[in-house]
Scaffold this active site. Sequence first.
Site, PDB file in Angstrom:
ATOM      1  N   VAL A  32       0.829  -1.202   0.000  1.00 34.37           N
ATOM      2  CA  VAL A  32       0.000   0.000   0.000  1.00 34.37           C
ATOM      3  C   VAL A  32       0.867   1.258   0.000  1.00 34.37           C
ATOM      4  O   VAL A  32       0.522   2.269  -0.615  1.00 34.37           O
ATOM      5  CB  VAL A  32      -1.014  -0.019   1.175  1.00 34.37           C
ATOM      6  CG1 VAL A  32      -0.340   0.189   2.517  1.00 34.37           C
ATOM      7  CG2 VAL A  32      -2.097   1.023   0.975  1.00 34.37           C
ATOM      8  N   ASP A  33       2.015   1.213   0.667  1.00 38.95           N
ATOM      9  CA  ASP A  33       2.926   2.353   0.712  1.00 38.95           C
ATOM     10  C   ASP A  33       3.359   2.742  -0.702  1.00 38.95           C
ATOM     11  O   ASP A  33       3.269   3.909  -1.102  1.00 38.95           O
ATOM     12  CB  ASP A  33       4.132   1.991   1.592  1.00 38.95           C
ATOM     13  CG  ASP A  33       5.035   3.168   1.915  1.00 38.95           C
ATOM     14  OD1 ASP A  33       4.617   4.333   1.768  1.00 38.95           O
ATOM     15  OD2 ASP A  33       6.178   2.912   2.353  1.00 38.95           O
TER      16      ASP A  33
END
Length: 171
Positions: A32-33
């Site tokens: 997700v980062d």
Amino acid sequence: MKITLIQGDITKMEVDAIVNAANTSLLGGGGVDGAIHRAGGPAILEECRRIRDRQGRCAPGEAVITTAGKLPAKYVIHTVGPVWNKGNEEEKGLLRSAYISSLQLAVKNGVGTIAFPNISTGVYRFPKEVAAEIAIAAVKDFMAQDNRISNLIFVCYEKENYDLYSRILQS
């Protein structure tokens, strides 16, 4: 506060703030980062670098806030979850702190709607069910003390996490 659960892509959320499951460097990574940094563009990374220059790394359980760049949200709250090593109370406490720190920072910045991913359940190997229980308990405890956030959305990218959150929220 209303809690909503969806299966989808957090980078598409039209909310005041999305939460990023960041790493301590704040310079982007995988999961997700990486998705948030790619979709939000260079403005997010530039602000993360300025924060790092000012304060150093972001420790597990802490959170910082930046612009959302090209994302439909106003802000990105970057929080660092713990890596699951021994499964001890310290690791569980740090995960809880990641959620609470994010919510405190959101309130401080006037956020009314916020979306959370599943923090620490990817490369940080936190067991998904344990992480979901901690996330939901932390959010409910925060809501009992502070009602300034009107809508909190858990955004699960994978069906497995969606099903876990759904079951826990219903019980």
